[in-house]
Design a protein around this motif. Structure first.
Motif, short mmCIF file in Angstrom:
data_model
loop_
_atom_site.label_atom_id
_atom_site.label_comp_id
_atom_site.label_asym_id
_atom_site.label_seq_id
_atom_site.Cartn_x
_atom_site.Cartn_y
_atom_site.Cartn_z
N GLY A 19 0.87 -1.16 0.00
CA GLY A 19 0.00 0.00 0.00
C GLY A 19 0.91 1.21 0.00
O GLY A 19 2.06 1.13 0.41
N TYR A 20 0.42 2.35 -0.49
CA TYR A 20 1.28 3.53 -0.52
C TYR A 20 0.50 4.80 -0.17
O TYR A 20 -0.72 4.87 -0.35
N CYS A 21 1.22 5.77 0.31
CA CYS A 21 0.75 7.15 0.49
C CYS A 21 1.81 8.04 -0.13
O CYS A 21 2.97 7.97 0.25
N LEU A 22 1.41 8.84 -1.11
CA LEU A 22 2.34 9.75 -1.80
C LEU A 22 2.00 11.19 -1.44
O LEU A 22 0.82 11.56 -1.36
N PHE A 23 3.02 12.00 -1.27
CA PHE A 23 2.86 13.42 -1.00
C PHE A 23 3.66 14.19 -2.02
O PHE A 23 4.79 13.82 -2.34
#
Length: 102
Positions: A19-23
């Motif tokens: 899973g990923y969270c990109l900023f």
């Protein structure tokens, strides 16, 4: 912030679901973020070189790891952002530049 699912692909061919969270980066182009998944089987040496992240929409990123544990990987996609993290913390070289022996 953008989040979703994708794949972590290492240089040795290891391919893991993540899973990923990109900023979006405030400094120049690129992004930074976190990968979440079971990465216990991945050796620490695998994170010394850039990794590839494939997002669920088909986009791919080349990323540089800034930290990791058994469950997550922190990364940046822009080396300028990585270098700005260490600016002022690394000793500055005052002598002549180093030459690479051939």
């Amino acid at each position: 912030m953008k989040s979703g699912h994708g794949r972590l692909i290492l240089r040795d061919g290891t391919d893991l679901p993540i899973g990923y969270c990109l900023f979006r980066s405030e400094v120049g182009v690129g992004c930074y973020g976190i990968l979440i998944g079971n990465i216990r089987s991945v050796g620490q040496d695998s994170f010394l070189k850039p990794i590839k992240i494939t997002l669920n929409n088909g986009d791919a990123l080349v990323a540089y790891v800034t930290g990791h544990s058994e469950r997550h990987v922190r990364f940046v996609t822009n080396l300028g952002r990585l270098m700005s993290r260490f600016k002022g913390r690394l000793p500055q070289r005052t002598g002549p530049s180093l030459a690479i022996a051939q």
